[in-house]
Design a protein around this motif. Structure first.
Motif, PDB file in Angstrom:
ATOM      1  N   THR A 416       0.818  -1.216   0.000  1.00  0.00           N
ATOM      2  CA  THR A 416       0.000   0.000   0.000  1.00  0.00           C
ATOM      3  C   THR A 416       0.850   1.264   0.000  1.00  0.00           C
ATOM      4  O   THR A 416       0.338   2.346  -0.287  1.00  0.00           O
ATOM      5  CB  THR A 416      -0.913   0.039   1.234  1.00  0.00           C
ATOM      6  N   ASN A 417       2.131   1.137   0.327  1.00  0.00           N
ATOM      7  CA  ASN A 417       3.014   2.300   0.407  1.00  0.00           C
ATOM      8  C   ASN A 417       3.820   2.403  -0.876  1.00  0.00           C
ATOM      9  O   ASN A 417       4.788   1.664  -1.087  1.00  0.00           O
ATOM     10  CB  ASN A 417       3.947   2.195   1.612  1.00  0.00           C
ATOM     11  N   CYS A 418       3.423   3.321  -1.745  1.00  0.00           N
ATOM     12  CA  CYS A 418       4.093   3.428  -3.033  1.00  0.00           C
ATOM     13  C   CYS A 418       3.880   4.798  -3.648  1.00  0.00           C
ATOM     14  O   CYS A 418       2.959   5.540  -3.278  1.00  0.00           O
ATOM     15  CB  CYS A 418       3.600   2.345  -3.998  1.00  0.00           C
ATOM     16  N   MET A 448      -0.338  12.238 -13.645  1.00  0.00           N
ATOM     17  CA  MET A 448      -0.526  12.582 -12.246  1.00  0.00           C
ATOM     18  C   MET A 448       0.519  11.842 -11.431  1.00  0.00           C
ATOM     19  O   MET A 448       0.728  10.639 -11.623  1.00  0.00           O
ATOM     20  CB  MET A 448      -1.930  12.208 -11.749  1.00  0.00           C
ATOM     21  N   LEU A 449       1.176  12.589 -10.549  1.00  0.00           N
ATOM     22  CA  LEU A 449       2.084  11.979  -9.583  1.00  0.00           C
ATOM     23  C   LEU A 449       1.288  11.699  -8.312  1.00  0.00           C
ATOM     24  O   LEU A 449       0.638  12.597  -7.772  1.00  0.00           O
ATOM     25  CB  LEU A 449       3.248  12.927  -9.277  1.00  0.00           C
ATOM     26  N   GLN A 450       1.308  10.472  -7.846  1.00  0.00           N
ATOM     27  CA  GLN A 450       0.514  10.078  -6.680  1.00  0.00           C
ATOM     28  C   GLN A 450       1.381   9.352  -5.671  1.00  0.00           C
ATOM     29  O   GLN A 450       2.130   8.441  -6.011  1.00  0.00           O
ATOM     30  CB  GLN A 450      -0.646   9.178  -7.098  1.00  0.00           C
ATOM     31  N   ASP A 451       1.287   9.780  -4.418  1.00  0.00           N
ATOM     32  CA  ASP A 451       2.021   9.156  -3.317  1.00  0.00           C
ATOM     33  C   ASP A 451       1.012   8.738  -2.261  1.00  0.00           C
ATOM     34  O   ASP A 451       0.167   9.548  -1.857  1.00  0.00           O
ATOM     35  CB  ASP A 451       3.025  10.148  -2.711  1.00  0.00           C
ATOM     36  N   CYS A 452       1.067   7.490  -1.821  1.00  0.00           N
ATOM     37  CA  CYS A 452       0.087   7.013  -0.846  1.00  0.00           C
ATOM     38  C   CYS A 452       0.756   6.049   0.125  1.00  0.00           C
ATOM     39  O   CYS A 452       1.776   5.432  -0.175  1.00  0.00           O
ATOM     40  CB  CYS A 452      -1.103   6.344  -1.527  1.00  0.00           C
ATOM     41  N   TYR A 453       0.149   5.955   1.302  1.00  0.00           N
ATOM     42  CA  TYR A 453       0.627   5.014   2.309  1.00  0.00           C
ATOM     43  C   TYR A 453      -0.528   4.662   3.224  1.00  0.00           C
ATOM     44  O   TYR A 453      -1.541   5.347   3.294  1.00  0.00           O
ATOM     45  CB  TYR A 453       1.785   5.596   3.122  1.00  0.00           C
TER      46      TYR A 453
END
Length: 557
Positions: A416-418, A448-453
């Motif tokens: 999920t962290n990517c 779109m640049l996407q960062d999620c955790y």
């Protein structure tokens, strides 16, 4: 430890016209219930109109002048606190500049050029200068480092004084820092906590370090929030085999939060997971994993990409993602900008600012945020929002499109962290199975640049639109600093609501926050038509409704 508190500098008003006519002033102290009601209303609307003040008079059993003067005093108090904080920051920076200027003047007086007959530097002088450079480099690296390590918790941090930095570097050398920090919980409905602290960093035995903080209000800086006090807190770090560390964390804080915190966040804060030791540890663990992966100069097998070809390109994209998250977090406090309190009654917080700094598009930017409770576990909400095949149902940037992932970089041990690079295809076509797929297009594609955790206490999904040219610049380097690449992030903060009895795994508090460039002109924000603000407010309100529909969320939530 979370202690309740009451009281306000705005809680006394003059009681009656008779007392004024007699030349005497009679003090009237509001009850805690009245203060709570006034504080709660002030958070939503600092400038009530006459009808709203009359409603407060009836609800709280106060006179019109009492309500009017209370709001006047409260606004004055808040403005004074912001001015004192700015003055403190400028005072500290000015002191640093004065010290550096004095040091440079002293060096210029004593410097001799070897070509003019002066003696060259000897071995001892070179060693001394090298040690000074090391200390100065360490000092510069320490500025903003605390904030970078905990970007989802520390909104601002500044080292005001350092005691002991002039001593030689040796084991068990105490370093004391006087620091100011502002902590937040990533929602405009929760005011940030401010602390003036003394920090002690020491190696207490071989392989064991301690970092201890304690509030210290003996300085002549009364801007620090009196309702927040940090008793001895901090962490113990122990070296372990295989280049690992064991960290134990203690948070011992007194804070009065019930008067100025929105009701949907009070249970979360009362439970301690909002600012407690568990959140510090979870954030530290996640950031350490990210730093370890960022330092990898090769392309790991866990990553895949159609556009990233080298380890250096991977590192630059990760750095841009880190800056995107930090900019998003800073925006959420919505302080020091032009506010539109009338939007708060609709459940949306809106503010506007003029941006002239590098790293974001120049011009007028409108920020809007809203928080809501959802009767689903945080992990489920996170997974649904992360799905690309349903993104067009809530994302205004993806309406009527197909979104595909063209790069993914792991930022943690969990999948999920990517960090992802998404491609938004502007047109669709129907395949033989009746599904909509992306058409090939040589132009007009948006990235779109996407960062999620996601961790044990919640998660985040932050994204920003980018064109192909900006992405090419990011990957190639092209003599452009990562800090100068313009980016305007929006996204979600997902956390537990602290009410384990709601559903099996607890409900979710979801905060949406958008940033939109409404004008590239250099006109002042007050000159912009408020219709732009209304449109942004309507956009976030409609997005809330779309997300509720996507999650099958009842209307009462």
């Amino acid at each position: 430890m979370e202690n309740d508190g009451s009281g306000s500098s705005c809680n006394e008003q003059y009681a009656s016209e008779d007392s004024k006519q007699n030349g005497k002033r009679t003090g009237h102290r509001h009850t805690p219930q009245q203060i709570q009601g006034l504080e709660a209303f002030f958070m939503e609307c600092p400038h009530p109109d006459e009808a709203q003040r009359q409603q407060l008079c009836e609800e709280l059993k106060l006179g019109p002048d009492q309500v009017k003067f209370w709001f006047q005093n409260k606004r004055t108090q808040c403005k004074a606190q912001e001015e004192r904080a700015d003055n403190l920051s400028l005072r500290g920076e000015n002191e640093i500049l004065e010290n550096e200027n004095e040091a440079m003047l002293g060096a210029l007086i004593s410097v001799l050029c070897p070509d003019c007959g002066g003696p060259p530097f000897g071995i001892e002088e070179r060693k001394l200068n090298f040690q000074k450079l090391l200390l100065e480099n360490a000092r510069l690296k320490d500025q903003e480092k605390w904030k970078e390590l905990f970007p989802t918790m520390v909104n601002k941090a500044k080292t005001l004084y350092v005691l002991g930095s002039e001593l030689p570097i040796r084991e068990n050398c105490n370093i004391l820092r006087v620091m100011w920090e502002k902590l937040h919980i990533l929602s405009p409905l929760v005011p940030p906590r401010e602390f003036m602290i003394v920090r002690c960093c020491q190696e207490i035995s071989k392989g064991v370090w301690i970092i201890a903080d304690v509030s210290h209000n003996d300085f002549d800086f009364d801007f620090v929030n009196a309702s927040c006090y940090k008793r001895p807190s901090g962490c113990l770090i122990q070296s372990m085999p295989n280049a690992q560390s064991k960290v134990m964390w203690i948070e011992h804080v007194e804070v009065a939060h019930k008067l100025d915190t929105h009701k949907i966040y009070r249970e979360l804060l009362s439970g301690g997971s909002g600012y407690g030791a568990k959140r510090w540890i979870a954030t530290l663990e996640r950031m350490c994993e990210r730093m370890a992966l960022t330092s990898n100069l090769t392309l790991p097998a866990s990553d895949w990409s159609e556009v990233i070809r080298t380890g250096e390109e991977r590192r630059r994209v990760l750095k841009l993602g880190e800056r995107m998250i930090m900019n998003f977090n800073e925006m959420l406090t919505m302080s020091g900008k032009v506010d539109f309190p009338q939007q708060s009654k609709c459940g949306v917080r809106v503010s506007m600012r003029m941006n002239l700094e590098a790293g974001q598009p120049p011009g007028l930017i409108v920020s809007a945020a809203s928080s809501l409770r959802i009767p689903l576990p945080p992990v489920q909400v996170f997974d649904i929002l992360r799905k690309l095949d349903t993104r067009q149902q809530w994302d205004v940037l993806a309406y009527g499109t197909v979104v595909t992932e063209i790069a993914r970089i792991a930022t943690g041990s969990s999948e999920t962290n990517c960090l992802s690079i998404l491609r938004v295809h502007p047109t669709q076509e129907e395949n033989n199975n009746g599904k909509m797929i992306a058409q090939e297009s040589d132009k007009d594609d948006m990235l779109m640049l996407q960062d999620c955790y996601m961790d044990a206490l919640g998660g985040m999904l932050v994204y920003a639109p980018m064109d192909m040219a900006t992405m090419d610049t990011t990957l190639s380097g092209a003599d452009v600093k990562i800090s100068d690449i313009p980016i305007l992030p929006s996204g979600f903060i997902i956390s537990s609501d602290g009410r384990r009895s709601t559903v099996e795994d607890g409900g979710t508090l979801l905060t949406l926050a958008f940033q939109i460039l409404v004008s590239g002109k250099t006109s002042r924000s007050r000159e912009v038509n408020e219709r732009s603000v209304d449109r942004v407010s309507a956009l976030i309100s409609s997005t809330v409704q779309r997300i509720k529909g996507l999650l099958n969320c009842p209307d009462q939530f």
